[in-house]
Write an enzyme that holds these catalytic residues in place. Structure first.
Site, PDB file in Angstrom:
ATOM      1  N   GLY A  64      -7.086   7.834  10.720  1.00 34.52           N
ATOM      2  CA  GLY A  64      -7.034   6.602   9.933  1.00 34.52           C
ATOM      3  C   GLY A  64      -6.431   5.490  10.776  1.00 34.52           C
ATOM      4  CG  ASP A 103     -10.603   4.660  10.693  1.00 35.22           C
ATOM      5  OD1 ASP A 103      -9.437   4.312  10.486  1.00 35.22           O
ATOM      6  OD2 ASP A 103     -11.515   4.546   9.849  1.00 35.22           O
ATOM      7  CG  ASP A 110     -15.097  12.078   6.419  1.00 35.08           C
ATOM      8  OD1 ASP A 110     -13.964  12.186   5.909  1.00 35.08           O
ATOM      9  OD2 ASP A 110     -16.144  11.979   5.758  1.00 35.08           O
ATOM     10  CE1 TYR A 130      -1.846   5.560  -1.811  1.00 37.22           C
ATOM     11  CE2 TYR A 130      -0.191   4.399  -3.096  1.00 37.22           C
ATOM     12  CZ  TYR A 130      -0.668   4.837  -1.875  1.00 37.22           C
ATOM     13  OH  TYR A 130       0.030   4.566  -0.736  1.00 37.22           O
TER      14      TYR A 130
HETATM   15  N1  SER Z   1       1.110  -0.654  -0.593  1.00 45.79           N
HETATM   16  C1  SER Z   1       0.635   0.419  -1.403  1.00 45.79           C
HETATM   17  C2  SER Z   1      -0.201  -0.074  -2.510  1.00 45.79           C
HETATM   18  O1  SER Z   1       0.020  -1.181  -2.930  1.00 45.79           O
HETATM   19  C3  SER Z   1       1.798   1.183  -1.968  1.00 45.79           C
HETATM   20  O2  SER Z   1       1.962   2.356  -1.269  1.00 45.79           O
HETATM   21  O3  SER Z   1      -1.043   0.625  -2.985  1.00 45.79           O
END
Ligand code: SER
Length: 314
Positions: A9, A35, A53, A143
């Protein structure tokens, strides 16, 4: 011993700066950038680059075979805002990407693995002020809970298999060398570009939304700092809180106006990123990082604003 470091990445906001810093320490040829996308000129010409990947196991195996890395930095991920648009893909990339790398690291005897977590691991019922290392964690973004699950996996591979995994819970990261992509804290980078371009910025978070933030060079310093620390000092193997400053769009604007007196901010009040920001801490207690492996930040808010404006002007 010679280190061979793979950064996965390498083209993202952190990767771009980290690759350059690692190459200046370990030598260009010893830091392999990878990347799925074409890298910047600097990353491409500063040392080896491979398309890869993190979900493609055969491709990963070829790279591990070719380079026999001693260290891995895994930065490939979907961030908070994009993750809410593509929840299954965020889970797939953030989770299976990590598991693939943890497994390859074991198989190939990699000495150290770095993987970033985030303040997004906290949720609406976590304490908002000086959020401690250990507390209620009920993240409600894909996330956030992919990072929380990832932290558990990192600690598990350390305890169960002795894999030396190290991790930091980054706050919002702000730098002038690379652009963020798909996060909730991105406004704090965009605002500088727009301030210099048009003296105005329309902010997607409300004026009093306080979030923990950090200058990118401090984030790079923290990352290399925890990777360089003696293994015995890295006592937390899930992920460490790290902090530098907290601010709101309003307090950031007040600081920017000291440099650009005509700068004006306005606010949109219908952005889905607001709910994400509202679920996150306002400030972070990072005393374990300071005590265990000697973390300290260089930049505060005035220093960050001066540095951003000076460098972006050039
Ligand atoms: N900077 C990130 C986000 O805003 C937080 O880990 O998703």
């Amino acid at each position: 011993m010679k280190e061979t470091i793979i950064v996965i990445g390498s083209n993202g906001q952190i990767g771009t700066e980290l690759v350059n810093e690692l190459r200046s320490i370990y030598g260009g040829d010893n830091v392999i950038a990878t990347d799925i996308k074409e890298p910047s000129y600097e990353v491409l010409h500063g040392g080896p680059f491979e398309f890869s990947d993190v979900l493609d196991k055969a491709g990963l195996q070829a790279i591990f075979e070719k380079y026999k890395p001693t260290q891995i930095y895994l930065l490939a991920a979907l961030l908070s805002a994009v993750g809410e648009q593509k929840p299954k893909m965020a889970w797939e990339l953030n989770m299976n990407g990590l598991l693939n790398i943890l497994d390859f690291a074991r198989t190939y005897g990699v000495k150290k693995v770095y993987w970033p977590s985030s303040i997004a691991v906290f949720g609406p019922n976590s304490p908002k002020q000086q959020t401690p290392q250990y507390c209620t964690m009920d993240p409600n973004t894909v996330y956030g809970f992919s990072k929380l699950a990832g932290e558990r996996w990192c600690e598990y591979y350390f305890l169960k298999y002795g894999l030396d995994v190290r991790s930091l819970r980054y706050p919002g990261l702000i730098g002038w060398k690379s652009a963020p992509g798909g996060g909730t804290t991105d406004y704090a980078v965009h605002i500088f570009h727009e301030a210099l371009k048009s003296n105005s910025y329309e902010c997607f978070l409300s004026e009093n939304t306080e979030l923990p933030m950090m200058h990118m060079s401090d984030a790079i310093k923290a990352t290399i700092g925890i990777m360089d620390a003696d293994a015995s000092l890295v006592k937390i193997r899930s992920s460490y809180n790290v902090a530098a400053m907290s601010f709101t769009p309003k307090s950031l604007t007040e600081e920017i106006v000291k440099h650009l007196p005509d700068f004006k901010i306005s606010y949109v009040d219908t952005d889905p990123r607001q709910a994400i920001a509202d679920s996150w801490p306002k400030s972070i207690d990072d005393s374990y990082s300071r005590k265990d492996w000697g973390w300290n930040n260089q930049f505060d808010l005035p220093g960050l604003v001066t540095d951003m404006i000076t460098n972006l002007k050039k």
